[in-house]
Design a protein around this motif. Structure first.
Motif, PDB file in Angstrom:
ATOM      1  N   THR A  48      94.608  76.056  33.559  1.00 55.06           N
ATOM      2  CA  THR A  48      94.789  76.071  32.115  1.00 55.06           C
ATOM      3  C   THR A  48      93.761  76.983  31.472  1.00 55.06           C
ATOM      4  O   THR A  48      92.853  77.475  32.124  1.00 55.06           O
ATOM      5  N   MET A  49      93.889  77.171  30.153  1.00 52.14           N
ATOM      6  CA  MET A  49      92.962  78.049  29.442  1.00 52.14           C
ATOM      7  C   MET A  49      91.537  77.510  29.500  1.00 52.14           C
ATOM      8  O   MET A  49      90.586  78.251  29.591  1.00 52.14           O
ATOM      9  N   ALA A  50      91.391  76.185  29.475  1.00 53.39           N
ATOM     10  CA  ALA A  50      90.052  75.602  29.517  1.00 53.39           C
ATOM     11  C   ALA A  50      89.372  75.875  30.851  1.00 53.39           C
ATOM     12  O   ALA A  50      88.160  76.040  30.917  1.00 53.39           O
ATOM     13  N   GLU A  51      90.150  75.937  31.937  1.00 56.13           N
ATOM     14  CA  GLU A  51      89.572  76.216  33.245  1.00 56.13           C
ATOM     15  C   GLU A  51      89.247  77.688  33.408  1.00 56.13           C
ATOM     16  O   GLU A  51      88.377  78.046  34.192  1.00 56.13           O
ATOM     17  N   ASP A  52      89.954  78.561  32.696  1.00 59.86           N
ATOM     18  CA  ASP A  52      89.731  79.997  32.817  1.00 59.86           C
ATOM     19  C   ASP A  52      88.420  80.427  32.172  1.00 59.86           C
ATOM     20  O   ASP A  52      87.774  81.352  32.638  1.00 59.86           O
ATOM     21  N   LYS A  53      88.028  79.764  31.093  1.00 66.45           N
ATOM     22  CA  LYS A  53      86.859  80.184  30.338  1.00 66.45           C
ATOM     23  C   LYS A  53      85.580  79.649  30.973  1.00 66.45           C
ATOM     24  O   LYS A  53      85.526  78.524  31.437  1.00 66.45           O
ATOM     25  N   ALA A  54      84.539  80.455  30.971  1.00 67.06           N
ATOM     26  CA  ALA A  54      83.227  80.020  31.434  1.00 67.06           C
ATOM     27  C   ALA A  54      82.573  79.195  30.324  1.00 67.06           C
ATOM     28  O   ALA A  54      82.831  79.410  29.152  1.00 67.06           O
ATOM     29  N   PRO A  55      81.727  78.227  30.685  1.00 67.55           N
ATOM     30  CA  PRO A  55      81.088  77.437  29.639  1.00 67.55           C
ATOM     31  C   PRO A  55      80.175  78.297  28.775  1.00 67.55           C
ATOM     32  O   PRO A  55      79.426  79.127  29.269  1.00 67.55           O
ATOM     33  N   ALA A  56      80.271  78.105  27.473  1.00 64.19           N
ATOM     34  CA  ALA A  56      79.480  78.885  26.532  1.00 64.19           C
ATOM     35  C   ALA A  56      78.057  78.346  26.485  1.00 64.19           C
ATOM     36  O   ALA A  56      77.822  77.163  26.688  1.00 64.19           O
ATOM     37  N   ALA A  57      77.100  79.224  26.234  1.00 63.01           N
ATOM     38  CA  ALA A  57      75.706  78.807  26.128  1.00 63.01           C
ATOM     39  C   ALA A  57      75.505  78.041  24.825  1.00 63.01           C
ATOM     40  O   ALA A  57      75.970  78.452  23.771  1.00 63.01           O
ATOM     41  N   VAL A  58      74.817  76.924  24.908  1.00 66.95           N
ATOM     42  CA  VAL A  58      74.560  76.089  23.735  1.00 66.95           C
ATOM     43  C   VAL A  58      73.181  76.462  23.194  1.00 66.95           C
ATOM     44  O   VAL A  58      72.210  76.506  23.946  1.00 66.95           O
ATOM     45  N   PRO A  59      73.074  76.739  21.898  1.00 65.33           N
ATOM     46  CA  PRO A  59      71.761  77.073  21.327  1.00 65.33           C
ATOM     47  C   PRO A  59      70.770  75.923  21.507  1.00 65.33           C
ATOM     48  O   PRO A  59      71.144  74.751  21.448  1.00 65.33           O
ATOM     49  N   SER A  60      69.502  76.280  21.708  1.00 65.43           N
ATOM     50  CA  SER A  60      68.486  75.260  21.959  1.00 65.43           C
ATOM     51  C   SER A  60      68.279  74.350  20.751  1.00 65.43           C
ATOM     52  O   SER A  60      67.888  73.195  20.901  1.00 65.43           O
ATOM     53  N   GLU A  61      68.541  74.862  19.545  1.00 68.61           N
ATOM     54  CA  GLU A  61      68.400  74.021  18.354  1.00 68.61           C
ATOM     55  C   GLU A  61      69.383  72.851  18.395  1.00 68.61           C
ATOM     56  O   GLU A  61      69.049  71.737  17.995  1.00 68.61           O
ATOM     57  N   LEU A  62      70.587  73.114  18.890  1.00 69.37           N
ATOM     58  CA  LEU A  62      71.582  72.046  18.971  1.00 69.37           C
ATOM     59  C   LEU A  62      71.210  71.035  20.045  1.00 69.37           C
ATOM     60  O   LEU A  62      71.446  69.834  19.887  1.00 69.37           O
ATOM     61  N   VAL A  63      70.622  71.517  21.131  1.00 72.76           N
ATOM     62  CA  VAL A  63      70.201  70.607  22.195  1.00 72.76           C
ATOM     63  C   VAL A  63      69.102  69.686  21.685  1.00 72.76           C
ATOM     64  O   VAL A  63      69.139  68.467  21.880  1.00 72.76           O
ATOM     65  N   MET A  64      68.097  70.263  21.005  1.00 74.18           N
ATOM     66  CA  MET A  64      67.006  69.450  20.473  1.00 74.18           C
ATOM     67  C   MET A  64      67.504  68.499  19.387  1.00 74.18           C
ATOM     68  O   MET A  64      67.060  67.348  19.299  1.00 74.18           O
ATOM     69  N   SER A  65      68.420  68.951  18.575  1.00 76.94           N
ATOM     70  CA  SER A  65      68.981  68.093  17.531  1.00 76.94           C
ATOM     71  C   SER A  65      69.702  66.895  18.142  1.00 76.94           C
ATOM     72  O   SER A  65      69.580  65.767  17.656  1.00 76.94           O
ATOM     73  N   ALA A  66      70.448  67.148  19.210  1.00 78.87           N
ATOM     74  CA  ALA A  66      71.149  66.054  19.876  1.00 78.87           C
ATOM     75  C   ALA A  66      70.157  65.068  20.492  1.00 78.87           C
ATOM     76  O   ALA A  66      70.382  63.848  20.459  1.00 78.87           O
ATOM     77  N   LYS A  67      69.047  65.582  21.039  1.00 76.23           N
ATOM     78  CA  LYS A  67      68.040  64.696  21.624  1.00 76.23           C
ATOM     79  C   LYS A  67      67.370  63.841  20.551  1.00 76.23           C
ATOM     80  O   LYS A  67      67.119  62.653  20.755  1.00 76.23           O
ATOM     81  N   TRP A  68      67.064  64.435  19.397  1.00 73.94           N
ATOM     82  CA  TRP A  68      66.455  63.666  18.303  1.00 73.94           C
ATOM     83  C   TRP A  68      67.427  62.626  17.762  1.00 73.94           C
ATOM     84  O   TRP A  68      67.033  61.510  17.428  1.00 73.94           O
ATOM     85  N   ASP A  69      68.698  62.999  17.660  1.00 78.93           N
ATOM     86  CA  ASP A  69      69.702  62.032  17.206  1.00 78.93           C
ATOM     87  C   ASP A  69      69.789  60.853  18.168  1.00 78.93           C
ATOM     88  O   ASP A  69      69.890  59.700  17.754  1.00 78.93           O
ATOM     89  N   LYS A  70      69.752  61.158  19.463  1.00 77.82           N
ATOM     90  CA  LYS A  70      69.813  60.102  20.467  1.00 77.82           C
ATOM     91  C   LYS A  70      68.571  59.206  20.382  1.00 77.82           C
ATOM     92  O   LYS A  70      68.666  57.984  20.520  1.00 77.82           O
ATOM     93  N   LEU A  71      67.398  59.817  20.143  1.00 77.26           N
ATOM     94  CA  LEU A  71      66.160  59.047  19.989  1.00 77.26           C
ATOM     95  C   LEU A  71      66.263  58.080  18.809  1.00 77.26           C
ATOM     96  O   LEU A  71      65.932  56.895  18.927  1.00 77.26           O
ATOM     97  N   LEU A  72      66.710  58.573  17.664  1.00 77.44           N
ATOM     98  CA  LEU A  72      66.828  57.709  16.478  1.00 77.44           C
ATOM     99  C   LEU A  72      67.840  56.589  16.696  1.00 77.44           C
ATOM    100  O   LEU A  72      67.626  55.448  16.277  1.00 77.44           O
ATOM    101  N   GLU A  73      68.935  56.920  17.375  1.00 79.88           N
ATOM    102  CA  GLU A  73      69.944  55.906  17.668  1.00 79.88           C
ATOM    103  C   GLU A  73      69.350  54.822  18.575  1.00 79.88           C
ATOM    104  O   GLU A  73      69.526  53.629  18.330  1.00 79.88           O
ATOM    105  N   ARG A  74      68.639  55.253  19.609  1.00 81.77           N
ATOM    106  CA  ARG A  74      68.015  54.285  20.515  1.00 81.77           C
ATOM    107  C   ARG A  74      66.967  53.441  19.793  1.00 81.77           C
ATOM    108  O   ARG A  74      66.837  52.242  20.066  1.00 81.77           O
ATOM    109  N   LEU A  75      66.189  54.076  18.905  1.00 78.29           N
ATOM    110  CA  LEU A  75      65.163  53.332  18.161  1.00 78.29           C
ATOM    111  C   LEU A  75      65.789  52.197  17.356  1.00 78.29           C
ATOM    112  O   LEU A  75      65.313  51.062  17.395  1.00 78.29           O
ATOM    113  N   VAL A  76      66.827  52.510  16.623  1.00 79.26           N
ATOM    114  CA  VAL A  76      67.453  51.497  15.766  1.00 79.26           C
ATOM    115  C   VAL A  76      68.064  50.384  16.614  1.00 79.26           C
ATOM    116  O   VAL A  76      67.859  49.184  16.341  1.00 79.26           O
ATOM    117  N   ILE A  77      68.796  50.760  17.650  1.00 80.00           N
ATOM    118  CA  ILE A  77      69.476  49.749  18.473  1.00 80.00           C
ATOM    119  C   ILE A  77      68.467  48.887  19.221  1.00 80.00           C
ATOM    120  O   ILE A  77      68.534  47.651  19.187  1.00 80.00           O
TER     121      ILE A  77
END
Length: 127
Positions: A48-77
């Motif tokens: 399929t088209m999804a298998e044909d495409k190589a994975p795109a590089a994710v900007p480091s800002e988005l990676v860090m943002s996701a980690k901070w979001d996960k930290l805040l979620e874990r803190l509250v829970i």
């Protein structure tokens, strides 16, 4: 007749199970036309088209943002769970207000500590 009327069974004509199965089999047959395209109603057999495409590089800002979001979620829970467990334990084990408050704060602090520990390990690993 409109299209929806043409698709409805006519009065007095009911489809039985064998008729429906035969229709599905005819529809699922995959035949290619002379120019190599798939016939209408057939399913693709190649990647399929999804298998044909190589994975795109994710900007480091988005990676860090996701980690901070996960930290805040874990803190509250975890803080909420620790507070709840501390409250339950304090009602069972102690009588005084100060002891109940101390056990509740201890439970909440333990939950925060667990959340920070899990997230700090996640921050240290390279993505």
């Amino acid at each position: 007749r409109t299209r929806s009327e043409a698709q409805r069974p006519r009065a007095g004509h009911q489809h039985d199970a064998s008729d429906l199965l035969a229709r599905r089999e005819r529809r699922s047959l995959c035949t290619a036309t002379a120019d190599g395209r798939r016939a209408r109603g057939s399913r693709p057999t190649g990647p399929t088209m999804a298998e044909d495409k190589a994975p795109a590089a994710v900007p480091s800002e988005l990676v860090m943002s996701a980690k901070w979001d996960k930290l805040l979620e874990r803190l509250v829970i975890n803080a909420g769970m620790g507070l709840g467990i501390g409250l339950c334990a304090s009602f069972v084990l102690t009588r005084g207000y100060a002891y109940r408050l101390a056990m509740s704060c201890f439970g909440m602090g333990t939950g925060v500590g667990v959340a920070v520990e899990k997230s700090s390990a996640e921050f240290k690993e390279r993505s």
